[in-house]
Design an enzyme around this catalytic site. Structure first.
Site, PDB file in Angstrom:
ATOM      1  N   ILE A  69       0.835  -1.205   0.000  1.00  0.00           N
ATOM      2  CA  ILE A  69       0.000   0.000   0.000  1.00  0.00           C
ATOM      3  C   ILE A  69       0.868   1.252   0.000  1.00  0.00           C
ATOM      4  CG2 ILE A  69      -1.655   1.351   1.356  1.00  0.00           C
ATOM      5  CD1 ILE A  69      -2.881  -1.268   2.301  1.00  0.00           C
ATOM      6  N   VAL A 107       2.101   2.011  -3.469  1.00  0.00           N
ATOM      7  CA  VAL A 107       1.039   2.632  -4.259  1.00  0.00           C
ATOM      8  C   VAL A 107       0.883   4.097  -3.871  1.00  0.00           C
ATOM      9  CG1 VAL A 107      -1.448   2.647  -4.703  1.00  0.00           C
ATOM     10  CG2 VAL A 107      -0.202   0.474  -4.620  1.00  0.00           C
ATOM     11  N   HIS A 108       0.915   4.372  -2.570  1.00  0.00           N
ATOM     12  CA  HIS A 108       0.762   5.737  -2.061  1.00  0.00           C
ATOM     13  C   HIS A 108       1.862   6.656  -2.589  1.00  0.00           C
ATOM     14  CE1 HIS A 108      -0.063   8.991   0.703  1.00  0.00           C
ATOM     15  NE2 HIS A 108       1.112   8.867   1.285  1.00  0.00           N
ATOM     16  N   VAL A 109       3.090   6.198  -2.516  1.00  0.00           N
ATOM     17  CA  VAL A 109       4.229   7.007  -2.968  1.00  0.00           C
ATOM     18  C   VAL A 109       4.179   7.191  -4.486  1.00  0.00           C
ATOM     19  CG1 VAL A 109       6.745   7.097  -3.163  1.00  0.00           C
ATOM     20  CG2 VAL A 109       5.687   6.363  -1.016  1.00  0.00           C
TER      21      VAL A 109
END
Length: 221
Positions: free
Chosen positions: A170, A173-175
């Site tokens: 996750i 994906v966030h970065v």
């Protein structure tokens, strides 16, 4: 007679100083936890313990950094959980995922402060960090080793490892999304975004900020 004019850009405050500090404490804690945790995940990554002064010190520091992460993320949760509640706009946004990936912002519904993808990241991290903290206490031998059986600790360790892998995925994906959507990182470094960014990615939120008088002009860089 020639006239002069100054060029100004519209900016919108998105995160206060306290929220940004809270975010970066959480981020740094998470990275340190990921590095120290991966060091014990497989022998091929044990060299990462060198970043923490060796295996013994890394094993000692890991759970304490976990406590810092839990407390820090709890602060983020209190700040932002209401803004991350699911609504009809999010379901509509999810139905347009091909347009999201293709960058066709004009085909997407107007979104508030966070889109459906950001909300999934938020709730996914909230759930998994809670699981990591709970299972981490079970396997923290120094303080809680006598509170559970060996079999319980083994199960907790497996769940802990699976949750850790989930949070790392996750986080990636966030970065990636923060880098992919140009202008996003500025929100967590300077605390503001441009009006153009707000109009393109979070139009409903921008309208709300305009109504509250939170939009301002500043000299263009």
């Amino acid at each position: 007679m020639a006239s002069t004019s100054s060029t100004k850009s519209v900016v919108v405050d998105r995160y206060a100083v306290g929220a940004r500090i809270n975010h970066w404490v959480t981020a740094i804690s998470f990275i340190l936890l990921a590095l120290s945790g991966l060091a014990f995940f497989t022998p091929s990554l044990y060299f990462l313990t060198g970043l923490f002064g060796g295996g013994q010190l890394a094993r000692t520091l890991h759970p304490w950094i976990g406590v810092v992460l839990f407390i820090s993320f709890s602060g983020l949760f209190v700040r932002f959980w209401k803004a991350n509640l699911w609504n009809a706009d999010d379901s509509a946004w999810m139905s347009k995922l091909p347009d999201v990936v293709a960058g066709h912002e004009e085909r997407l519904p107007e979104i508030g402060k966070y889109n459906a993808g950001q909300k999934l990241v938020f709730w996914g991290m909230a759930l998994l960090i809670l699981v990591l903290f709970a299972t981490g206490l079970v396997i923290w031998q120094q303080y809680f080793g006598a509170s559970s059986s060996i079999d319980q600790q083994r199960v907790a360790l497996l769940i802990h490892a699976a949750a850790a892998v989930g949070t790392i995925l996750i986080w990636i994906v966030h970065v990636y999304a923060a880098i992919w959507v140009r202008g996003t990182i500025q929100a967590m470094t300077r605390g503001n975004v441009t009006g153009g960014w707000g109009w393109r990615h979070h139009r409903k939120w921008l309208r709300e900020e305009v109504q509250k008088g939170e939009v301002k002009a500043q000299p263009a860089e």
